[in-house]
Design an enzyme around this catalytic site. Sequence first.
Site, PDB file in Angstrom:
ATOM      1  N   TYR A 145      58.485  18.914  19.319  1.00  0.00           N
ATOM      2  CA  TYR A 145      59.390  19.066  18.175  1.00  0.00           C
ATOM      3  C   TYR A 145      59.341  20.476  17.578  1.00  0.00           C
ATOM      4  CZ  TYR A 145      59.853  13.968  18.170  1.00  0.00           C
ATOM      5  OH  TYR A 145      60.102  12.673  18.526  1.00  0.00           O
ATOM      6  N   LYS A 194      50.801  11.166  29.056  1.00  0.00           N
ATOM      7  CA  LYS A 194      51.559  10.998  30.308  1.00  0.00           C
ATOM      8  C   LYS A 194      50.916  11.978  31.292  1.00  0.00           C
ATOM      9  CE  LYS A 194      55.084   9.301  32.601  1.00  0.00           C
ATOM     10  NZ  LYS A 194      55.031   7.922  33.111  1.00  0.00           N
ATOM     11  N   ASP A 226      54.301   4.869  28.938  1.00  0.00           N
ATOM     12  CA  ASP A 226      55.175   3.790  29.440  1.00  0.00           C
ATOM     13  C   ASP A 226      54.435   2.453  29.464  1.00  0.00           C
ATOM     14  OD1 ASP A 226      53.769   5.341  31.245  1.00  0.00           O
ATOM     15  OD2 ASP A 226      55.053   4.900  32.950  1.00  0.00           O
ATOM     16  N   ASP A 250      55.855   9.321  17.634  1.00  0.00           N
ATOM     17  CA  ASP A 250      57.123   8.975  16.989  1.00  0.00           C
ATOM     18  C   ASP A 250      57.598   7.622  17.519  1.00  0.00           C
ATOM     19  OD1 ASP A 250      59.394   9.153  15.536  1.00  0.00           O
ATOM     20  OD2 ASP A 250      60.225  10.911  16.523  1.00  0.00           O
ATOM     21  N   ASP A 254      56.913   3.627  15.470  1.00  0.00           N
ATOM     22  CA  ASP A 254      58.037   2.761  15.113  1.00  0.00           C
ATOM     23  C   ASP A 254      57.906   1.401  15.791  1.00  0.00           C
ATOM     24  OD1 ASP A 254      59.186   4.420  13.359  1.00  0.00           O
ATOM     25  OD2 ASP A 254      61.053   4.739  14.451  1.00  0.00           O
TER      26      ASP A 254
END
Length: 362
Positions: A145, A194, A226, A250, A254
Amino acid sequence: MSNIFKIAILPGDGIGPEVMKQAIKILERIQKYIKKKITINTYCIGGIAIKKYSDPLPRVTLEGCEKSDAILLGSVGGPEWDHLPLHKRPEKGSLLKLRKHFNLFVNLRPSFFYKNLSILSPLKEKILNKGFDIICIRELIGGIYYGPNGIKGKGINEHAFDTEIYSRFEIERIAHIAFNIALKRNKKICSIDKANVLQTSILWRKILIEISQKYKSVKLKHMYIDNAVMQLIKNPSQFDVILCPNLFGDIISDQCAVITGSIGNLPSASFNQNYFGLYEPAGGSAPDIAGKNIANPIAQILSLAMLIEYSLKERKISVKIKNAIHKILNLGYRTKDLSINNSKEKIITTDDMGTLIMESIK
Ligand code: NAD
C-alpha cells in the site's frame, strides 16, 4: 511522569458522534477506578472537517492529537463526499495521514464470539460450538500500500504497478509486538505469508523464525494466505494471534470480522512503538442508520477499552468494561443490528445501550 492522561476525541461522521457519546459516558464512569486524571478534547475529522475547514484533517485536529496521549476516533466518510478525488476524501485524507503521521505501524483487530449471538455468524453451529477468540495483528504502514506505484504508458502499452517492499526493521518491530501480545494470551502465533511465491514473504518468514528464538515459550506457525482464508472458515478456533503483512492483514481482519456476524461489536487499535494509539470501531460511518439512535455503540466502547489496555495500561479496567458488555448482552439487550427476532431479546436504542453498559461497570 504526568498524572494527566489526555485523550483526543474525534467523533467524525455518520454514526460516529452518536456512538462516541456512549464511549464518553463510560469514560466518565471509569474515572474513579483510574489513577491518572483523564481529560478529553474534541476535534473535527473527516467530512465534517471538510465542511468546516475544507480539509479532512485540519491542522488544529492534528495539533490536538499531537498534544494527546491517545486518540479515540468514531468513523469518517459518507456519500456526501464520494464525488471528491481519492486524496481529498475523508478516509484517505484523514485516516491514512494520521496513521503515517504518528507512525502507527501496528493494527490490532480482536474478533471474538459471543455465544448468545451465534445465529448472526455465517458459520455453521458445529464450527461455532468450539468458539473462537482471535487477535489479528496487521502491519499497517508498509508493504504494497505504500510502495512505488502508478499507471503509465498509453494504448496497448498502458500498464499499472504496485510494489511491495518490506525491510528487516519493519518486520522485526511488528514481530516483537506480536510475540509480546502472544505471551499475554495463549502463546501461539500464526504468521500469514505467501512464501511460496513472494520474496517479501520469504524475508518475512525468515525474520519471524529468527525472532522466535527470543520467545521460546511462544509456538510460531506459518500459513499461506490462501490456506488461511479457508482455515478461518473451517476451524477458527485453531487461531489465537494471527500476524500479517499489510495486504494480507487487510483481507484476514475483515474475514475475522464477518465470522463474528456483527460489525457493530468490533473494535480496532493502531499504535506505534511507544503505544501511542488511534482506537476506532472496525466498521465505517454507517450513513444508512446515522442520526436514528439505533447504531450499536459496542465497537466504540470496546475501542475505548483497548485504549485503556494498550495506551493507558490499565488492563483490569478494560476487563471491567468488557464484562459489563457481556452482562448486558447476556440479559438479552440488543441494538437493532444484533436482533434475531427472538422473543427473549429487548431491542434498545444507542443511548440506552450506552447507559446500561455504563451502569453495569462495577
Ligand atoms: P459501514 O461499516 O459503515 O456499514 C456497513 C453496514 O454495517 C451498514 O449496513 C451499517 O448500517 C452497518 N453498521 C456498521 N457499523 C454499525 C454499527 N455500529 N451499528 C449498527 N450497524 C452498523 O461500511 P460502508 O457502508 O461500506 O461505508 C460507509 C462509509 O464509511 C463510507 O463512506 C466508507 O468509506 C466509510 N468507512 C469509514 C471507515 C472508518 O472511518 N474507519 C471504515 C470503513 C468505511
